[in-house]
Design an enzyme around this catalytic site. Structure first.
Site, PDB file in Angstrom:
ATOM      1  N   SER A 231       0.560  -2.062  -5.514  1.00  0.00           N
ATOM      2  CA  SER A 231      -0.851  -2.437  -5.517  1.00  0.00           C
ATOM      3  C   SER A 231      -1.754  -1.220  -5.737  1.00  0.00           C
ATOM      4  CB  SER A 231      -1.178  -3.179  -4.229  1.00  0.00           C
ATOM      5  OG  SER A 231      -2.276  -3.997  -4.442  1.00  0.00           O
ATOM      6  N   HIS A 373       1.899 -11.354  -3.240  1.00  0.00           N
ATOM      7  CA  HIS A 373       1.585  -9.944  -3.445  1.00  0.00           C
ATOM      8  C   HIS A 373       2.254  -9.100  -2.355  1.00  0.00           C
ATOM      9  CE1 HIS A 373      -1.059  -6.681  -4.709  1.00  0.00           C
ATOM     10  NE2 HIS A 373      -1.382  -6.462  -3.443  1.00  0.00           N
TER      11      HIS A 373
HETATM   12  C1  GTR Z   1      -6.813  -5.727  -3.081  1.00  0.00           C
HETATM   13  C2  GTR Z   1      -7.391  -5.133  -4.330  1.00  0.00           C
HETATM   14  C3  GTR Z   1      -6.302  -4.949  -5.324  1.00  0.00           C
HETATM   15  C4  GTR Z   1      -5.078  -4.314  -4.734  1.00  0.00           C
HETATM   16  C5  GTR Z   1      -4.805  -4.718  -3.299  1.00  0.00           C
HETATM   17  C6  GTR Z   1      -3.821  -3.835  -2.516  1.00  0.00           C
HETATM   18  O1  GTR Z   1      -7.733  -6.116  -2.151  1.00  0.00           O
HETATM   19  O2  GTR Z   1      -8.373  -5.989  -4.802  1.00  0.00           O
HETATM   20  O3  GTR Z   1      -6.786  -4.246  -6.443  1.00  0.00           O
HETATM   21  O4  GTR Z   1      -5.111  -2.947  -4.859  1.00  0.00           O
HETATM   22  O5  GTR Z   1      -5.940  -4.777  -2.544  1.00  0.00           O
HETATM   23  O6  GTR Z   1      -3.821  -2.611  -2.626  1.00  0.00           O
HETATM   24  O7  GTR Z   1      -3.032  -4.420  -1.776  1.00  0.00           O
END
Ligand code: GTR
Length: 394
Positions: A231, A373
């Site tokens: 991420s 995610h």
């Molecule tokens: C989210 C962000 C993403 C990603 C994520 C993370 O809130 O919008 O771009 O980086 O965090 O790092 O888990």
């Protein structure tokens, strides 16, 4: 507060979300990607020497100027202190080293704390995986009382690789008010410049200092270090890998917007959304491109192209539409011309591969994992297979 107020807030929230993000493929706008091999002056480079002399440095500068900020390389001194060493960690399967990497510049210093396990019973220096840890410290627990899939150290050790991690907060706290308290203390001018580095730049800088350490540790094969990030850490891995060609393999897990995903698709998270929520990640110039993706002189496939000719692995997750899985695959696909200049041809299918169907035997690897995610054992298992293929052809 009246009884209807909470509902009004929820409605407003949903309306706001619907207005700012798109999850409908049919609403992706028509766009034209900047050409990887075409220089700003309009020449198309067709060999690796012109790529390395002209287009590659031009792209690096464009990314530094417009998105991630400058990457300062000078410092006065660096010192590596072993603070803890355990010869028989993990029931004797590994050696643990905890190393403080202290870097000094103009009387200021920053400490990066590295946790490193190397497999025992190996005569030659071993290849390593380095995770940029953007989760809690316990994720990289040196005692191994806490075990996390985010950094499955035992699994990596049992596959014959060293495994290391550092905490991003050592380099820059992930906070818009305090991100300056770390690497940026060493480079105060960066804070005044519109193209100055911020947190992602600082985290990438720290990954390179860990590489400085690996080059001094005889147990590690510093020519075979894979850099992994998830991420925001995945965005960082790409930027670090683009700048520092000592990283042999770069792995971007669910990196999404301003990572592997194409910005011009405006699918899921957008430049405006990311800049508003995380103003401390990218330089100030990047804010000029809020809602103006087409005005950016680059798109993210060109960041991936900067990794060429080194192996690059990109992942997405089926439920992580915010990070635009398709946009990440298209980005990888469109990075291919740079690899072609080195005679490296990726085995990427024209159509995006199905969920849980990894592309491992290719200089550009990819999978879309079923699920949310996250960074999981499934992902790591594929990273290990990918490294096995790149290093040993198996
Ligand atoms: C989210 C962000 C993403 C990603 C994520 C993370 O809130 O919008 O771009 O980086 O965090 O790092 O888990």
């Amino acid at each position: 507060m009246s009884k209807t107020m909470p509902f009004l807030f929820i409605l407003l929230f949903l309306f706001n979300k619907a207005m700012t993000q798109n999850y409908d493929e049919s609403k992706v706008p028509d766009y034209t990607l900047p050409e990887v091999l075409k220089t700003e002056s309009g020449n198309v480079v067709n060999n690796k020497s012109a790529w390395e002399k002209v287009r590659r440095p031009e792209l690096l500068t464009l990314f530094a100027e417009n998105i991630y900020g400058q990457m300062p390389k000078d410092f006065d001194s660096i010192r590596f202190t072993i603070t803890n060493e355990v010869a028989d960690a993990m029931d004797g399967r590994a050696q643990l080293k905890q190393v403080t990497i202290s870097v000094w510049r103009m009387g200021k210093s920053v400490d990066i704390h590295l946790v490193l396990f190397t497999p025992n019973n190996r005569k030659k220096p071993v290849p390593a995986f380095l995770l940029i840890n953007n989760r809690e410290d316990s994720t990289m627990d040196a005692t191994r009382k806490i075990k996390s899939e985010f950094w499955p150290a035992e699994m990596v050790i049992d596959s014959g690789y060293a495994i290391a991690a550092f905490q991003v907060a050592d380099a820059a706290p992930d906070d818009k008010d305090t991100y300056q308290n770390g690497v940026l203390q060493l480079y105060p001018k960066q804070l005044q410049a519109d193209n100055g580095m911020k947190a992602i730049g600082a985290w990438a800088w720290a990954a390179s200092r860990v590489m400085d350490y690996f080059e001094k540790d005889k147990a590690i094969d510093a020519k075979k270090v894979a850099l992994v990030g998830h991420s925001r850490g995945g965005k960082t891995a790409l930027w670090a890998g683009a700048n520092d060609r000592r990283f042999a393999i770069v792995i971007s897990n669910c990196s999404g917007n301003s990572g592997a995903a194409l910005s011009r698709r405006k699918f899921g998270e957008t430049i405006k959304l990311i800049n508003n929520q995380f103003p401390h990640w990218f330089n100030d110039n990047y804010k000029k491109f809020n809602d103006k993706e087409d005005a950016l002189p680059v798109d993210q496939h060109e960041l991936l192209a900067l990794i060429a000719p080194r192996p690059l692995y990109v992942t997405s997750a089926s439920e992580d539409l915010w990070a635009d899985p398709k946009g990440m695959y298209l980005s990888l696909w469109n990075a291919q011309p740079a690899y072609g200049l080195y005679g490296k041809h990726a085995a990427l299918p024209t159509e995006m591969p199905a969920v849980n169907s990894p592309i491992i035997h290719s200089v550009l690897g990819y999978h879309e994992r079923e699920g949310i995610h996250d960074l999981t054992k499934y992902d790591w298992n594929n990273f290990i297979q990918f490294a096995n293929y790149q290093y040993y052809g198996k």
